[in-house]
Design a protein around this motif. Structure first.
Motif, short mmCIF file in Angstrom:
data_model
loop_
_atom_site.label_atom_id
_atom_site.label_comp_id
_atom_site.label_asym_id
_atom_site.label_seq_id
_atom_site.Cartn_x
_atom_site.Cartn_y
_atom_site.Cartn_z
N ILE A 118 17.21 55.23 28.37
CA ILE A 118 16.59 56.41 27.73
C ILE A 118 16.24 57.46 28.77
N ALA A 119 15.73 57.02 29.92
CA ALA A 119 15.39 57.98 30.99
C ALA A 119 16.63 58.65 31.55
N SER A 120 17.77 57.97 31.48
CA SER A 120 18.99 58.53 32.07
C SER A 120 19.77 59.41 31.10
N VAL A 121 20.08 58.88 29.91
CA VAL A 121 20.96 59.61 28.98
C VAL A 121 20.31 59.92 27.66
N GLY A 122 19.08 59.48 27.45
CA GLY A 122 18.41 59.75 26.19
C GLY A 122 18.51 58.59 25.21
N VAL A 123 17.88 58.79 24.06
CA VAL A 123 17.84 57.73 23.04
C VAL A 123 19.23 57.41 22.52
N SER A 124 20.13 58.37 22.57
CA SER A 124 21.49 58.15 22.05
C SER A 124 22.23 57.05 22.82
N GLY A 125 21.77 56.73 24.01
CA GLY A 125 22.44 55.71 24.80
C GLY A 125 22.11 54.30 24.38
N VAL A 126 21.15 54.14 23.45
CA VAL A 126 20.73 52.82 22.98
C VAL A 126 21.27 52.58 21.58
N ASN A 127 21.89 51.44 21.38
CA ASN A 127 22.37 51.06 20.05
C ASN A 127 21.22 50.44 19.27
N GLY A 128 20.53 51.29 18.51
CA GLY A 128 19.33 50.84 17.80
C GLY A 128 19.58 49.70 16.85
N GLY A 129 20.70 49.73 16.14
CA GLY A 129 21.00 48.66 15.19
C GLY A 129 21.14 47.31 15.87
N THR A 130 21.80 47.29 17.02
CA THR A 130 21.96 46.03 17.76
C THR A 130 20.62 45.53 18.27
N VAL A 131 19.76 46.46 18.74
CA VAL A 131 18.44 46.07 19.24
C VAL A 131 17.63 45.40 18.13
N VAL A 132 17.69 45.98 16.93
CA VAL A 132 16.91 45.44 15.82
C VAL A 132 17.45 44.08 15.37
N THR A 133 18.76 44.01 15.16
CA THR A 133 19.34 42.79 14.58
C THR A 133 19.47 41.64 15.57
N LYS A 134 19.72 41.95 16.85
CA LYS A 134 19.99 40.88 17.80
C LYS A 134 18.90 40.67 18.84
N VAL A 135 17.84 41.51 18.79
CA VAL A 135 16.74 41.34 19.74
C VAL A 135 15.40 41.22 19.02
N LEU A 136 15.04 42.24 18.23
CA LEU A 136 13.71 42.27 17.62
C LEU A 136 13.55 41.23 16.51
N ILE A 137 14.51 41.17 15.60
CA ILE A 137 14.39 40.20 14.51
C ILE A 137 14.38 38.76 15.03
N PRO A 138 15.31 38.40 15.95
CA PRO A 138 15.21 37.04 16.52
C PRO A 138 13.90 36.80 17.27
N ALA A 139 13.33 37.85 17.87
CA ALA A 139 12.07 37.68 18.60
C ALA A 139 10.94 37.25 17.67
N ILE A 140 10.96 37.76 16.45
CA ILE A 140 9.93 37.40 15.47
C ILE A 140 10.27 36.07 14.79
#
Length: 418
Positions: A118-140
């Motif tokens: 995010i600091a380098s290229v902005g929020v567009s550089g992060v795949n939000g859907g992948t973060v939610v489905t493969k990181v955040l949901i499994p974390a909970i």
């Protein structure tokens, strides 16, 4: 390995340092309950875990693919970004190790990568859907699923073995616990070593050494496996103490149930490519197993501190990584400054840790502050949990305590006769 620049080499070495910290930070996931119940001696346990971590690194590359081409877009990601991400992850690992809290190395890495991107290229550089489905949901989901499975497994083991010989049962469960601990170690190598493989692969793609979408080269897999195995062998004794004695007191039956449940969740997630936190899974399983024995106590003050650390992991590592990325943007001197900051911070944390050494000799010692009475949650669960069938003796302490109250009245008679 040709065409690797000096900066890219620094990034690869830093990634392996992170992998090393991941190893000793997460040793507790596999071996804390085995050590606390006495199933294995501490040094034997970490040596076994190290070997199986190395083997596990070669079993799959699905999680590595998620890291290298799923969470952030490869376009616009430079070696400087990855270096900054690793700085944030390493410092968070060391800080939580210093205070003995089992936090997620996986999420530290994810947070660092997201913050630096995010600091380098902005929020567009992060795949939000992948973060939610493969990181955040499994974390909970991971600690809840592993905790529930361990709770039910503990209840079942006590019910099945209620009429068995206690000595034979304990010996059998200790053997099973060693086996399940090995399975957790294997699962940890399969899951966590791949995260470093993915980061190095992403750096090689960013440096133009590999084409986008490439699998990790064999030398990357081998290097990541060796680094995490070495870290595991050193043993993160502070976190082992917290997981083994600080959260709850486990018997061999509970240790077996906790480790088997955690290993099942971790291995399933690795095959699905989920960047699962082994710490979340194992901690949830330990707490579930602790509640699975009637009268078991979970020390919720320790658990609360652990939950707070889990919540802070992503943003804390991300902020440090974002700040590091801002400095590395300034050129070679910025990269050098961040490298010096990282080395100095690591040295300072190590020096502070020497004030109170925790190692294999005192890992099972419980500090006075760890003795905590049953909290509201534990008491409530114990109140609504039906006693195992055919075990009325387990409820006898309450009436026995009452019968001791008149005892002082009978004691003066012998005293008077004297």
């Amino acid at each position: 390995m040709e065409h690797i620049s000096l900066l890219l080499a620094i990034v690869i070495v830093t990634a392996l340092v992170f992998d090393f910290t991941n190893g000793f930070h997460d040793t507790a996931n596999a071996m804390a309950t085995t050590i606390s119940t006495g199933a294995l001696k501490p040094k034997t346990a970490v040596a076994m875990s190290a070997v199986l971590n190395l083997v596990g690194a070669f079993l799959s590359v699905e999680v590595a693919k998620t890291i290298s081409s799923g969470i952030v877009t490869e376009a616009g990601i430079t070696p400087e970004v990855i270096f900054a991400a690793l700085v944030g992850a390493i410092l968070w690992n060391l800080l939580t190790w210093l205070i003995g809290l089992p936090s997620s190395s996986s999420h530290a890495l994810m947070g660092g990568l997201i913050g630096a991107t995010i600091a380098s290229v902005g929020v567009s550089g992060v795949n939000g859907g992948t973060v939610v489905t493969k990181v955040l949901i499994p974390a909970i989901a991971a600690p809840l699923v592993a905790g529930l499975a361990a709770y039910l497994a503990s209840r079942l083991t006590y019910k099945i073995g209620k009429n068995a010989d206690p000595k034979a049962t304990k010996k059998g469960y200790r053997a099973g616990q060693i086996t399940s601990a090995g399975l957790v170690s294997l699962a940890h190598g399969t899951n966590d070593a791949q995260k470093t493989m993915g980061i190095i692969t992403l750096a090689l793609v960013a440096g133009g050494v590999l084409s986008p979408g490439s699998n990790p080269p064999m030398w990357v897999i081998l290097a990541a496996g060796i680094a995490i195995a070495l870290g595991t062998y050193l043993g993160g004794w502070r976190i082992i103490r917290t997981m083994g004695k600080g959260l709850t007191d486990l018997q061999p039956q509970q240790g077996f149930a906790a480790q088997t449940s955690a290993a099942s969740v971790i291995l399933a997630s690795s095959n699905l490519g989920f960047s699962l936190s082994t710490t979340h899974s194992c901690s949830g399983a330990v707490m579930g197993a602790g509640l699975g024995r009637k009268g078991g106590v979970v020390r919720w003050s320790t658990a609360t501190r652990m939950f707070v650390a889990w919540g802070l992991t992503l943003p804390a590592a991300g902020l440090v990584a974002a700040g590091s990325e801002f400095v590395t943007k300034q050129g070679d001197w910025g990269v050098a400054a961040v490298a010096v900051f990282l080395v100095a911070s690591c040295a300072a944390i190590w020096l502070v840790s020497r004030r109170q050494v925790v190692d294999h000799n005192n890992v099972n010692d419980v500090e006075s502050g760890d003795a905590e009475p049953a909290g509201v949650v534990t008491t409530a669960i114990a109140a609504v949990t039906p006693p195992p069938a055919g075990t009325p003796a387990q409820e006898s302490p309450a009436p026995e305590f009452k019968t001791t109250i008149p005892a002082p009245a009978t004691e003066p008679a012998p005293a008077a006769s004297v």
